[in-house]
Design a protein around this motif. Sequence first.
Motif, mmCIF file in Angstrom:
data_model
loop_
_atom_site.group_PDB
_atom_site.id
_atom_site.type_symbol
_atom_site.label_atom_id
_atom_site.label_comp_id
_atom_site.label_asym_id
_atom_site.label_seq_id
_atom_site.Cartn_x
_atom_site.Cartn_y
_atom_site.Cartn_z
ATOM 1 N N GLN A 84 -12.921 -40.983 -96.953
ATOM 2 C CA GLN A 84 -12.616 -39.889 -97.851
ATOM 3 C C GLN A 84 -11.904 -38.682 -96.890
ATOM 4 O O GLN A 84 -12.096 -38.646 -95.811
ATOM 5 C CB GLN A 84 -13.783 -39.238 -98.539
ATOM 6 C CG GLN A 84 -14.950 -38.562 -97.758
ATOM 7 C CD GLN A 84 -15.948 -38.378 -98.745
ATOM 8 O OE1 GLN A 84 -16.590 -39.056 -99.589
ATOM 9 N NE2 GLN A 84 -16.697 -37.062 -98.449
ATOM 10 N N THR A 433 -9.330 -38.191 -108.685
ATOM 11 C CA THR A 433 -10.158 -37.700 -107.792
ATOM 12 C C THR A 433 -9.825 -36.482 -107.083
ATOM 13 O O THR A 433 -10.456 -35.525 -106.904
ATOM 14 C CB THR A 433 -10.599 -38.827 -106.710
ATOM 15 O OG1 THR A 433 -11.183 -39.960 -107.131
ATOM 16 C CG2 THR A 433 -11.423 -38.134 -105.528
ATOM 17 N N CYS A 438 -9.671 -37.443 -101.940
ATOM 18 C CA CYS A 438 -8.857 -38.295 -101.775
ATOM 19 C C CYS A 438 -7.666 -37.818 -100.494
ATOM 20 O O CYS A 438 -7.247 -36.833 -100.549
ATOM 21 C CB CYS A 438 -8.028 -38.460 -103.065
ATOM 22 S SG CYS A 438 -6.497 -39.829 -102.837
#
Length: 574
Positions: A84, A433, A438
């Motif tokens: 992430q 997201t 992201c």
Amino acid sequence: MNAVPPAAAGAPARPARPARAARPQGQWAVDGTAPLNHNEQFKQDDPALNVRRRVEEVYAKEGFASIDPDDLRGRLRWWGLYTQRKPGIDGGRTAQLEPHELEDEYFMMRVRVDGGALTTEQLRVVAGVSTEFARGTADISDRQNVQLHWVRIEDVPEIWRRLEAVGLWTTEACGDCPRVILGSPVAGVAADELLDPTPQIEEIQRRWIGDPELANLPRKFKSAITGHPSQDVVHEINDVSFVAVEHPELGLGYDLFVGGGLSTTARLASRLGAFVRPDEVPEVWHAVVQVFRDYGYRRLRNKARLKFLLADWGAERFRQVLQDEYLHRALPDGPPPPPPVGSGDHVGVHPQKDGRRYVGVAPSVGRVSGEVLAGVADLAEAHGSHRVRLTPHQKLVVLDVPADEVEEVVDGLAALGLEARPNLFRRTTMACTGIEYCKLAIVETKATATRAAAELDERLADVQAGLPAPVRLHVNGCPNSCARIQTADIGLKGQLVAGDDGEQVPGFQVHLGGGLASADREEAGLGRTVRGLKVTADDLVEYVERVVRRYDAGRDGDETFATWAHRVDEEELR
């Protein structure tokens, strides 16, 4: 991998193979299997599914720094893991930094939920994983998955153990492989269902998910199957879809669609005009995947989806290759699906075949939490239900509610922040997201969309009830369209735009008038863009309010927003 099989005896003559292109496109059946880029090389050097052993035996013990780069940014995807985004990196730097500079030492984990079907026991396990290992995070995606964040590599084996103990997994939740199979969220229960695709979804799962023969595709492969008259699985934007139809001679079965997808080059799926009996669905699904494996383009990643092959071949040639080289028989011609009936998001209270009810609720743009999911499991079980479903619209459905307990369940879900009777924009707004997690995102989405929906429902309260159909707002953090911006009434593509003082600020390019087939729209279509039409994140609410009011004032009777948006002059849309 297996070579393309020869045509069976008695099958129609196979069309001549296309000549090798002057510049190979990486089609295995044409160019051979020599890898033409690094991504194809690492998949052949060591099959991606093999990485699980290294996670369990090495990486979980030695930590993030021990992960091989091709595993970290490649093979781990086949087990539902992406690194992430590191906090604090603004959207202007997304395209400037290398992956190792963007990524944090934590993972997004995608829990695969084929058909969106969960038992309350499974839901409670996901909730526990969220609470214990993912800082309470949980998002319902528009692919019927649950996405968790802040997952450490050290905890992954234990998470797998807990999920798999109740029949869940992360196998091929990401990667160049068959992703989750979308299925009608009300399969097997809805009173108005035509066919229950559950047996076919389960057979595909059992036979081919995790199969090494299908684990090295050119890119991701998305599937959808529905037997519900609302056509609730966004079939037009999947690589392969089966939509229930009634053949005048052969009875109930499925119409076959192939080659849909959005991202930066949107294409709606092609009808092959072929009728598929329910028991044939797994075989035909498998054949379509093999066509993609053997003929899909692999040289360039941005041209490697099945939609590009369909664009070049056309539906007729694709069907011929499918039948001659893979099925070794002809499929009968069949009728197209009728116009959709009812709402495909299943929000609200609806009858089941057995006299009970199912209750669909709208989280705010799919965002929930481990605590909320545990609360849903407790509430459902307290009313005798042991089944919930996730939808391709970021919604959640509780099945098997006794008719005389519906209001108690509706109130209990509302107390958890899940609305069964939401206002318009709470119901129709979706968001990806975004920059919060992201690495591809340029702007924030979840909080922006949540605030916008709440403000729009307040500002447009006087208009909502009189609209002939819902207005759908989709918010995406980058051009890749995870939130399906081209198929929304109002789709917002995240980018940096010029603010009042000329500085670069978070904002969106606007797409208008897109949509998938629905009860208020007979045909799917992509949204319209207007040159130079962009809006800052701060001005988002004002813009949407303005354009919706213009639509309400200028529509022709029951004209939908999409029809109006494609009809009017550009100035009306600014």
